[in-house]
Design a protein around this motif. Structure first.
Motif, PDB file in Angstrom:
ATOM      1  N   ALA A 274       0.808  -1.215   0.000  1.00 23.30           N
ATOM      2  CA  ALA A 274       0.000   0.000   0.000  1.00 23.30           C
ATOM      3  C   ALA A 274       0.843   1.268   0.000  1.00 23.30           C
ATOM      4  N   SER A 275       2.166   1.122  -0.019  1.00 26.56           N
ATOM      5  CA  SER A 275       3.038   2.304  -0.048  1.00 26.56           C
ATOM      6  C   SER A 275       4.329   1.990  -0.799  1.00 26.56           C
ATOM      7  N   GLY A 276       4.959   3.040  -1.259  1.00 27.22           N
ATOM      8  CA  GLY A 276       6.234   2.885  -1.960  1.00 27.22           C
ATOM      9  C   GLY A 276       7.345   2.414  -1.043  1.00 27.22           C
ATOM     10  N   HIS A 277       7.355   2.897   0.188  1.00 28.09           N
ATOM     11  CA  HIS A 277       8.390   2.482   1.143  1.00 28.09           C
ATOM     12  C   HIS A 277       8.272   0.982   1.449  1.00 28.09           C
ATOM     13  N   GLU A 278       7.056   0.526   1.651  1.00 29.75           N
ATOM     14  CA  GLU A 278       6.830  -0.904   1.892  1.00 29.75           C
ATOM     15  C   GLU A 278       7.277  -1.720   0.682  1.00 29.75           C
ATOM     16  N   ALA A 279       7.006  -1.226  -0.516  1.00 29.40           N
ATOM     17  CA  ALA A 279       7.384  -1.931  -1.747  1.00 29.40           C
ATOM     18  C   ALA A 279       8.891  -2.127  -1.843  1.00 29.40           C
ATOM     19  N   MET A 280       9.660  -1.101  -1.512  1.00 28.33           N
ATOM     20  CA  MET A 280      11.117  -1.233  -1.587  1.00 28.33           C
ATOM     21  C   MET A 280      11.638  -2.221  -0.545  1.00 28.33           C
ATOM     22  N   ARG A 281      11.045  -2.242   0.638  1.00 29.03           N
ATOM     23  CA  ARG A 281      11.451  -3.235   1.648  1.00 29.03           C
ATOM     24  C   ARG A 281      11.175  -4.653   1.140  1.00 29.03           C
ATOM     25  N   VAL A 282      10.023  -4.842   0.515  1.00 25.43           N
ATOM     26  CA  VAL A 282       9.664  -6.161  -0.027  1.00 25.43           C
ATOM     27  C   VAL A 282      10.636  -6.549  -1.136  1.00 25.43           C
ATOM     28  N   LEU A 283      10.934  -5.619  -2.042  1.00 29.01           N
ATOM     29  CA  LEU A 283      11.834  -5.918  -3.161  1.00 29.01           C
ATOM     30  C   LEU A 283      13.244  -6.282  -2.715  1.00 29.01           C
ATOM     31  N   MET A 284      13.697  -5.708  -1.625  1.00 34.54           N
ATOM     32  CA  MET A 284      15.035  -6.028  -1.125  1.00 34.54           C
ATOM     33  C   MET A 284      15.085  -7.448  -0.552  1.00 34.54           C
ATOM     34  N   ARG A 285      13.967  -7.933  -0.044  1.00 33.44           N
ATOM     35  CA  ARG A 285      13.905  -9.307   0.487  1.00 33.44           C
ATOM     36  C   ARG A 285      13.628 -10.335  -0.603  1.00 33.44           C
ATOM     37  N   ARG A 286      12.790  -9.959  -1.571  1.00 29.60           N
ATOM     38  CA  ARG A 286      12.374 -10.896  -2.616  1.00 29.60           C
ATOM     39  C   ARG A 286      12.178 -10.132  -3.930  1.00 29.60           C
ATOM     40  N   PRO A 287      13.191 -10.091  -4.771  1.00 27.85           N
ATOM     41  CA  PRO A 287      13.081  -9.347  -6.028  1.00 27.85           C
ATOM     42  C   PRO A 287      11.940  -9.868  -6.902  1.00 27.85           C
ATOM     43  N   ALA A 288      11.170  -8.964  -7.426  1.00 30.62           N
ATOM     44  CA  ALA A 288      10.036  -9.316  -8.276  1.00 30.62           C
ATOM     45  C   ALA A 288      10.455  -9.392  -9.736  1.00 30.62           C
ATOM     46  N   ASP A 289       9.684 -10.134 -10.506  1.00 31.38           N
ATOM     47  CA  ASP A 289       9.887 -10.192 -11.957  1.00 31.38           C
ATOM     48  C   ASP A 289       9.212  -9.006 -12.635  1.00 31.38           C
ATOM     49  N   LEU A 290       8.086  -8.576 -12.045  1.00 35.15           N
ATOM     50  CA  LEU A 290       7.289  -7.495 -12.612  1.00 35.15           C
ATOM     51  C   LEU A 290       6.698  -6.687 -11.470  1.00 35.15           C
ATOM     52  N   ALA A 291       6.678  -5.358 -11.632  1.00 36.94           N
ATOM     53  CA  ALA A 291       6.036  -4.484 -10.648  1.00 36.94           C
ATOM     54  C   ALA A 291       5.030  -3.597 -11.366  1.00 36.94           C
ATOM     55  N   MET A 292       3.842  -3.511 -10.787  1.00 38.09           N
ATOM     56  CA  MET A 292       2.823  -2.582 -11.264  1.00 38.09           C
ATOM     57  C   MET A 292       2.729  -1.495 -10.196  1.00 38.09           C
ATOM     58  N   VAL A 293       3.049  -0.264 -10.578  1.00 39.43           N
ATOM     59  CA  VAL A 293       3.208   0.826  -9.613  1.00 39.43           C
ATOM     60  C   VAL A 293       2.264   1.978  -9.955  1.00 39.43           C
ATOM     61  N   ASP A 294       1.516   2.428  -8.947  1.00 41.85           N
ATOM     62  CA  ASP A 294       0.660   3.601  -9.109  1.00 41.85           C
ATOM     63  C   ASP A 294       1.532   4.841  -9.197  1.00 41.85           C
ATOM     64  N   LEU A 295       1.174   5.752 -10.072  1.00 43.41           N
ATOM     65  CA  LEU A 295       1.959   6.972 -10.256  1.00 43.41           C
ATOM     66  C   LEU A 295       1.806   7.926  -9.076  1.00 43.41           C
ATOM     67  N   ARG A 296       0.599   8.050  -8.552  1.00 43.10           N
ATOM     68  CA  ARG A 296       0.333   9.003  -7.466  1.00 43.10           C
ATOM     69  C   ARG A 296      -0.006   8.261  -6.180  1.00 43.10           C
ATOM     70  N   MET A 297       0.899   8.341  -5.223  1.00 41.38           N
ATOM     71  CA  MET A 297       0.679   7.765  -3.897  1.00 41.38           C
ATOM     72  C   MET A 297       1.088   8.813  -2.869  1.00 41.38           C
TER      73      MET A 297
END
Length: 135
Positions: free
Chosen positions: A68-91
Motif C-alpha cells: 500500500a506504499s512505496g516504502h513498503e514496496a522497496m522493503r519487499v523488493l530487497m527481500r524478494r526481487p520481483a519479476d514485474l512491478a505494477m506501480v501507481d503513479l500518485r501515492m
C-alpha cells in the motif's frame, strides 16, 4: 485475459528499428521450473485496486505481493526481487516515478508498469525514459 501457464516467463527480447528486420516478436517464452511462478509486486494506495489485480494475476499464474506504499514496496523488493512491478503513479508517500527509479537501480531485472488515473504526456515520456515497460 492471459492464459499463460505458470511454467512460462514472458521476457522482452531486443528489437531493432530496422523495418526490414525479420526479428521475432517483442516477447519470448522462457521456460521456468514447474514449481516456480513469476512474482508480481503491485503497489497502490487504494485497497480495491490491490485486491482486483491480486485476484486476476494469481489466476493467470503469478505469485502476487501487494503493498500500500512505496516504502513498503522497496522493503519487499530487497527481500524478494520481483519479476514485474505494477506501480501507481500518485501515492501519498512516494511518487511512482521515484519508485520506478529506485526499482531500476536496486532490481534492474524487474520490469515496471506504471498505472495512473491521471495520465499526462510529460510523466509518460519520463516513465518510458526511465525504463517503464508500459504506462
Amino acid at each position: 485475459m492471459n492464459n499463460a501457464s505458470p511454467d512460462f516467463d514472458w521476457t522482452a527480447s531486443s528489437r531493432t528499428d530496422d523495418p526490414t528486420s525479420q526479428q521475432s516478436p517483442a516477447f519470448t517464452v522462457v521456460h521456468r521450473p514447474a514449481t516456480s511462478r513469476p512474482l508480481l509486486l503491485v503497489v497502490d494506495d487504494e485497497l480495491p485496486v490491490l485486491k482486483v489485480i491480486d485476484r486476476i494475476a494469481a489466476k493467470v499464474g503469478f505469485d502476487v505481493v501487494t503493498c500500500a506504499s512505496g516504502h513498503e514496496a522497496m522493503r519487499v523488493l530487497m527481500r524478494r526481487p520481483a519479476d514485474l512491478a505494477m506501480v501507481d503513479l500518485r501515492m501519498p508517500d512516494v511518487n511512482g516515478l521515484d519508485l520506478l527509479r529506485q526499482i531500476r537501480t536496486q532490481v534492474p531485472s524487474c520490469e515496471v508498469i506504471l498505472m495512473t488515473a491521471y495520465a499526462a504526456v510529460d510523466s509518460a515520456v519520463e516513465a518510458i525514459k526511465l525504463g517503464a515497460r508500459e504506462y
